[in-house]
Design an enzyme around this catalytic site. Structure first.
Site, PDB file in Angstrom:
ATOM      1  N   GLY A 253       0.798  -1.219   0.000  1.00 42.14           N
ATOM      2  CA  GLY A 253       0.000   0.000   0.000  1.00 42.14           C
ATOM      3  C   GLY A 253       0.827   1.263   0.000  1.00 42.14           C
ATOM      4  N   ASP A 278      10.524  -7.420   0.716  1.00 45.57           N
ATOM      5  CA  ASP A 278      11.643  -6.476   0.847  1.00 45.57           C
ATOM      6  C   ASP A 278      11.691  -5.950   2.280  1.00 45.57           C
ATOM      7  OD1 ASP A 278      13.872  -4.983   0.105  1.00 45.57           O
ATOM      8  OD2 ASP A 278      12.698  -3.330  -0.743  1.00 45.57           O
TER       9      ASP A 278
END
Length: 394
Positions: A253, A278
């Site tokens: 998001g 990540d």
């Protein structure tokens, strides 16, 4: 949820996500850490079978994360086995049963030493491999990497890092436009290591040449690379359009707008998208200050940014994410409207294929490892199985 390992376990009543689609009220049995073939109709079942009714739940394959730096307040770049195992435990609790340890840019000798520590955990089965993200990336697209430590990808230096990982290097991210970039891509292909294009200012044409040389992964597509432009399409168009390339996406998001996520899935198809985290050390934790390699990171409202005295607070470069893959799945389905099957494939099947592990993990099929995630109706993790063993719930 049960704990420990049973002789035989049968899960019933769940909505099971398989390579062929969603099976309503499905049944999955495992024994000895392996998924068993379907039970023939009317066949007797061993008396010691543990049966668990999962009606109202989802059952999906364990997630496979290609790109993760940390979690649980720990980091793979610390070069410490105990800290690395804390990262592993954090992500396993959120359904990631297979993960590759990613390291941020550092001095070559430091990265080699870190890889040596992590390689032992790969050999023990705790990790699926090592990923070098840097130091062979572009200064102008360095993101949360120390620009003072960046360098051209000389093939000799690339080989030094791969050798330090003792056969466990799975991926190396580089900017192919740098001197030695294309030669290093060719070397990585020869060594059996995935060459990933990322943190790059490469043009469309250079990116095409890198793919032809053997590059097969886009490191967090759209992020840390030039935006798509109609006269200068840059690396994004080249990476999206080529069927030889798997594209990583961070669906938290923050890194991508929902429309961009949809664009990538429509362009590449679920079979070429790998949803990654990540994640840095704050994953599974809360707001606060965290290290990321040699840099300092501040996490505010779940968003990690580099602390840079030259810029106002909260405006530094985004420093990875605080994401876990269960959240990526939940957002993909409930916010972005992806079919569950497509989201699960991007979380499990596609990264497993890319890593060469699809014969063991990435889907719910007989003969594969019993790596399973149980989710409630709202896609919140309530149980995780790895190699037939129930792990603590998150």
């Amino acid at each position: 949820m049960p704990s420990g390992r049973s002789t035989r376990t049968r899960l019933t009543g769940a909505r099971v996500v398989t390579p062929g689609g969603v099976v309503e009220g499905g049944e999955v049995a495992f024994e000895g850490g392996v998924i068993l073939p379907d039970r023939p109709p009317g066949a007797a079942e061993p008396a010691d079978t543990a049966v668990l009714d999962l009606a109202g739940h989802w059952l999906v394959p364990g997630f496979v994360d290609l790109h993760v730096h940390g979690g649980g307040g720990a980091s793979f770049s610390a070069g410490d086995a105990a800290e690395a195992l804390r990262v592993v435990a954090t992500h396993r609790a959120h359904g990631t049963t297979t993960l590759v340890a990613s390291m941020v840019t550092g001095a070559l000798d430091e990265l080699a030493a870190q890889a040596g520590v992590l390689s032992e955990l790969v050999e023990q089965g705790d990790l699926a491999g090592v990923h070098f993200e840097g130091p062979f990336i572009a200064e102008n697209r360095c993101g949360a990497h120390d620009p003072a430590l960046l360098r051209d990808p000389d093939p000799a230096d690339v080989r030094k890092l791969v050798d330090a990982a003792r056969g466990t290097a799975r991926m190396l991210t580089l900017a192919p436009e740098r001197s030695g970039g294309l030669d290093s891509v060719r070397l990585l292909r020869e060594l059996g290591v995935l060459a990933a294009v990322g943190h790059t200012d490469a043009s469309y044409e250079v990116t095409r040449r890198a793919i032809d040389a053997g590059a097969s992964v886009a490191t967090h597509l759209f992020n840390a690379m030039p935006p798509l432009a109609h006269r200068a399409p840059g690396p994004i168009a080249a990476l999206l359009e080529d069927e030889r390339v798997t594209v990583e996406l961070i669906n938290d998001g923050t890194h991508l707008h929902p429309s961009v996520l949809g664009l990538a899935f429509r362009s590449a198809g679920a079979g070429r998208v790998a949803l990654i985290t990540d994640a840095m050390g704050a994953a599974g934790m809360g707001d606060g200050a965290y290290p990321l390699g040699p840099l300092r990171v501040a996490v505010v409202d779940g968003v990690a940014r580099i602390v840079d005295e030259r810029t106002p607070p909260g405006t530094g470069a985004i420093a990875g994410s605080t994401l876990t893959l269960d959240r990526a799945l939940r957002r993909s389905v409930t916010v972005d409207g992806l079919p569950v099957e497509d989201a699960v494939r991007a979380l499990s099947g596609t990264p497993a294929r890319l890593l060469g592990l699809a014969d063991r993990v990435g889907s719910i099929e007989p003969g594969k490892d019993a790596d399973l995630v149980v989710l409630d109706a709202g896609f919140t993790v309530v149980g995780v199985v790895r190699k037939g063993e129930w792990l603590a719930a998150p």
